[in-house]
Design an enzyme around this catalytic site. Structure first.
Site, PDB file in Angstrom:
ATOM      1  N   GLY A  87      -3.649   8.043  -6.250  1.00 33.95           N
ATOM      2  CA  GLY A  87      -3.971   8.924  -5.172  1.00 33.95           C
ATOM      3  C   GLY A  87      -2.532   9.147  -4.452  1.00 33.95           C
ATOM      4  N   CYS A 132       2.757  -2.521   6.459  1.00 29.38           N
ATOM      5  CA  CYS A 132       3.161  -3.731   5.621  1.00 29.38           C
ATOM      6  C   CYS A 132       3.591  -3.550   4.369  1.00 29.38           C
ATOM      7  CB  CYS A 132       1.891  -4.645   5.626  1.00 29.38           C
ATOM      8  SG  CYS A 132       1.202  -4.975   7.016  1.00 29.38           S
ATOM      9  N   ARG A 179       1.054   3.867  10.991  1.00 24.19           N
ATOM     10  CA  ARG A 179       2.515   3.696  10.700  1.00 24.19           C
ATOM     11  C   ARG A 179       2.781   4.030   9.277  1.00 24.19           C
ATOM     12  NH1 ARG A 179       2.850  -2.367  12.288  1.00 24.19           N
ATOM     13  NH2 ARG A 179       0.517  -2.343  11.729  1.00 24.19           N
TER      14      ARG A 179
HETATM   15  C1  UGA Z   1      -1.812  -5.287   3.091  1.00 27.02           C
HETATM   16  C2  UGA Z   1      -2.449  -6.423   2.244  1.00 27.02           C
HETATM   17  O1  UGA Z   1      -3.375  -5.779   1.464  1.00 27.02           O
HETATM   18  C3  UGA Z   1      -2.681  -7.597   3.184  1.00 27.02           C
HETATM   19  O2  UGA Z   1      -3.260  -8.674   2.296  1.00 27.02           O
HETATM   20  C4  UGA Z   1      -1.657  -8.090   3.945  1.00 27.02           C
HETATM   21  O3  UGA Z   1      -2.116  -9.299   4.724  1.00 27.02           O
HETATM   22  C5  UGA Z   1      -1.184  -6.781   4.974  1.00 27.02           C
HETATM   23  O4  UGA Z   1      -0.866  -6.025   3.813  1.00 27.02           O
HETATM   24  C6  UGA Z   1      -0.121  -7.487   5.613  1.00 27.02           C
HETATM   25  O5  UGA Z   1       1.042  -7.746   5.089  1.00 27.02           O
HETATM   26  O6  UGA Z   1      -0.263  -7.709   6.788  1.00 27.02           O
HETATM   27  P1  UGA Z   1      -3.067  -3.652   4.698  1.00 27.02           P
HETATM   28  O7  UGA Z   1      -1.444  -3.017   5.075  1.00 27.02           O
HETATM   29  O8  UGA Z   1      -3.837  -3.574   5.861  1.00 27.02           O
HETATM   30  O9  UGA Z   1      -2.832  -4.779   3.920  1.00 27.02           O
HETATM   31  O10 UGA Z   1      -3.624  -2.517   3.628  1.00 27.02           O
HETATM   32  P2  UGA Z   1      -4.082  -2.445   2.316  1.00 27.02           P
HETATM   33  O11 UGA Z   1      -5.327  -2.331   2.065  1.00 27.02           O
HETATM   34  O12 UGA Z   1      -3.106  -3.019   1.443  1.00 27.02           O
HETATM   35  O13 UGA Z   1      -3.635  -0.923   1.779  1.00 27.02           O
HETATM   36  C7  UGA Z   1      -2.299  -0.484   1.907  1.00 27.02           C
HETATM   37  C8  UGA Z   1      -2.133   1.057   1.479  1.00 27.02           C
HETATM   38  O14 UGA Z   1      -2.424   1.121   0.082  1.00 27.02           O
HETATM   39  C9  UGA Z   1      -3.051   1.878   2.152  1.00 27.02           C
HETATM   40  O15 UGA Z   1      -2.361   3.128   2.504  1.00 27.02           O
HETATM   41  C10 UGA Z   1      -4.001   2.238   0.854  1.00 27.02           C
HETATM   42  O16 UGA Z   1      -4.400   3.759   1.053  1.00 27.02           O
HETATM   43  C11 UGA Z   1      -3.230   2.164  -0.207  1.00 27.02           C
HETATM   44  N1  UGA Z   1      -3.941   2.031  -1.656  1.00 27.02           N
HETATM   45  C12 UGA Z   1      -4.938   0.802  -1.733  1.00 27.02           C
HETATM   46  C13 UGA Z   1      -3.858   2.755  -2.647  1.00 27.02           C
HETATM   47  O17 UGA Z   1      -3.406   3.882  -2.636  1.00 27.02           O
HETATM   48  N2  UGA Z   1      -4.679   2.444  -3.801  1.00 27.02           N
HETATM   49  C14 UGA Z   1      -5.530   1.211  -3.969  1.00 27.02           C
HETATM   50  O18 UGA Z   1      -6.132   1.296  -4.842  1.00 27.02           O
HETATM   51  C15 UGA Z   1      -5.526   0.457  -2.927  1.00 27.02           C
END
Ligand code: UGA
Length: 433
Positions: free
Chosen positions: A257, A264, A334
């Site tokens: 997507g 992060c 962010r």
């Molecule tokens: C991320 C990590 O997943 C955590 O384990 C870590 O502790 C954290 O960073 C950090 O360093 O503090 P977070 O930033 O809350 O957590 O978000 P995620 O759930 O990892 O998603 C990140 C991005 O990836 C989002 O924009 C989400 O939409 C995107 N994403 C996620 C995708 O585009 N495809 C996916 O299959 C999964």
């Protein structure tokens, strides 16, 4: 155990409330007065499911207190968590460590008893070593130790991830008391079978950055495959499902997507590349530049797709943007892919109306010139195209026939591959993903 948490943002506020939930006495230090006042009143200044209840419970019980004073911090306990932000430096890839450094500079000279400082913030490898040397210079006749105990919580699941982590990682210098202290702090978590990995500080720092780099790579991998699918007329969702059944690959984080954003993953992969460069290992991480490129290309591609659906030009078009947070269950904007796309579309002459269930205030602050709507229906009013850019349940469950009376044209672009394409198509909409 008594402990102090320095910095009460997404990470620190969650950690402080969860440590109180584990039965500890916690003092949280927040230097921004407005935030501090809100937290002290038991209110969470951002959206995080489950956290308001937990914070209020422990503020009310007195297990969690909030202060802005480092003197209070030094008096309160002998164990300190650093949970301040490490954003990307302006105009550079590397991490800005000024908040971590100033926490150390302020705290350590005030310490009158031996103490342990546990870093939770995500930092470049080698930071604990540097801080430890600085601590030795600052400490006055007391033994102050540093160890690193990285955090892996996800926004939206922060409480559950803190109370029931996949693993606890500790990087301690030889002879440190950190392992014993952490076994006390996380006693109930460790005794429930959670792996507790004790290693040295550089390894612990690298565990965190490697984990985020791997997750970012996984997302960009599937998004790169999505580019090939677009060209070949194949279905990336079916590919993700099919390869995800292989336990070595796994289905999670294979949702193609609009790509990753937030506070992060983007900054962490860049800081990782910068640090590898400083260490003379730039080549090892050169693939992360491509991970970043694939990710940023998703945003441009979304703008192009919208323009194509509009017949080649965005001038004078009305675009509904559903979603502004970088992901659902969060109000964090962010490096939000959704707002980035909204901004680009507006710059190309369209008027955009943005709606997000939780991130409206933060979006307005960051992009004051976009139009904001109070509901999905209002955002879709007279829209030529509707873009779903964050997969909130509210958007996933939208009914095509409910939306139809509002829009000018029945065009929907699913930026998160989260909608049921067949129900939109059968209701007469042009559906793209
Ligand atoms: C991320 C990590 O997943 C955590 O384990 C870590 O502790 C954290 O960073 C950090 O360093 O503090 P977070 O930033 O809350 O957590 O978000 P995620 O759930 O990892 O998603 C990140 C991005 O990836 C989002 O924009 C989400 O939409 C995107 N994403 C996620 C995708 O585009 N495809 C996916 O299959 C999964």
């Amino acid at each position: 155990m008594r402990m102090v948490v320095l910095g009460l943002g997404y990470l620190g506020a969650t950690h402080a409330a969860c440590m109180a939930e584990l039965g500890h006495e916690v003092l949280g230090i927040e230097v921004i007065p407005d935030k501090r006042a809100q937290l002290a009143a038991g209110e969470v200044p951002f959206y995080e499911p489950g956290l308001p209840e937990l914070l209020k419970k422990h503020i009310d019980s007195g297990a969690l207190k909030v202060s802005g004073s480092y003197t209070d911090a030094a008096d309160f306990a002998d164990v300190f968590f650093i949970a301040v932000g490490t954003p990307q430096k302006k105009g550079e890839y590397s991490a800005d460590l000024q908040y971590v450094e100033s926490a150390i500079e302020e705290l350590v000279p005030l310490l009158t008893r031996d103490a342990l400082i546990l870093g939770k913030s995500t930092v470049p490898v080698g930071t604990a070593q540097k801080l430890s040397e600085r601590v030795d210079e600052l400490a006055k006749d007391v033994d102050v130790q540093i160890a690193w105990n990285p955090e892996f919580l996800r926004e939206g699941f922060a409480v559950a991830d803190t109370l029931h982590p996949d693993r606890v990682v500790l990087g301690a210098f030889p002879g440190s008391c950190a392992e014993e202290v952490c076994r006390d702090i996380y006693g109930s978590i460790i005794s429930s079978g959670t792996p507790f990995i004790v290693t040295d500080p550089p390894t612990a720092e690298l565990v965190k950055t490697s984990a985020n780099a791997f997750l970012a790579t996984k997302i960009s991998f599937i998004n790169a495959i999505a580019e090939v699918c677009d060209a070949a007329g194949a279905d990336v969702r079916a590919i993700a499902d099919a390869i995800g059944y292989d336990a070595r690959i796994g289905r999670r984080f294979l949702n193609a997507g609009l790509g990753f954003g937030g506070g992060c993953l983007p900054k962490d992969i860049r800081a990782f590349m910068a640090r590898a460069g400083e260490l003379g290992a730039a080549e090892a991480l050169s693939f992360l530049r491509e991970v970043d490129n694939v990710n940023m290309r998703r945003r441009t591609r979304m703008v192009e797709l919208t323009r194509e659906v509009c017949g080649g030009s965005l001038l004078g078009k009305r675009i509904a943007i559903l979603g502004a947070a970088f992901k659902p269950k969060s109000d964090d904007v962010r490096d939000s892919p959704a707002l980035n796309v909204a901004g680009q579309i507006q710059l190309q002459g369209a008027s955009v109306a943005v709606y997000d269930p939780k991130a409206m205030d933060n979006s307005r602050k960051l992009f004051p010139t976009l139009d904001y709507a109070v509901s999905a229906h209002e955002a879709c009013d007279k829209a030529d195209v509707v873009l779903v850019l964050t997969e909130w349940e509210e958007f996933v469950s939208l009914n095509p026939s409910d939306l139809e009376p509002f829009v000018r044209q029945r065009n929907i672009i699913d930026g998160r591959n989260c909608l049921d394409a067949s129900s939109w198509k059968s209701a007469g909409w042009r559906y793209c993903a």
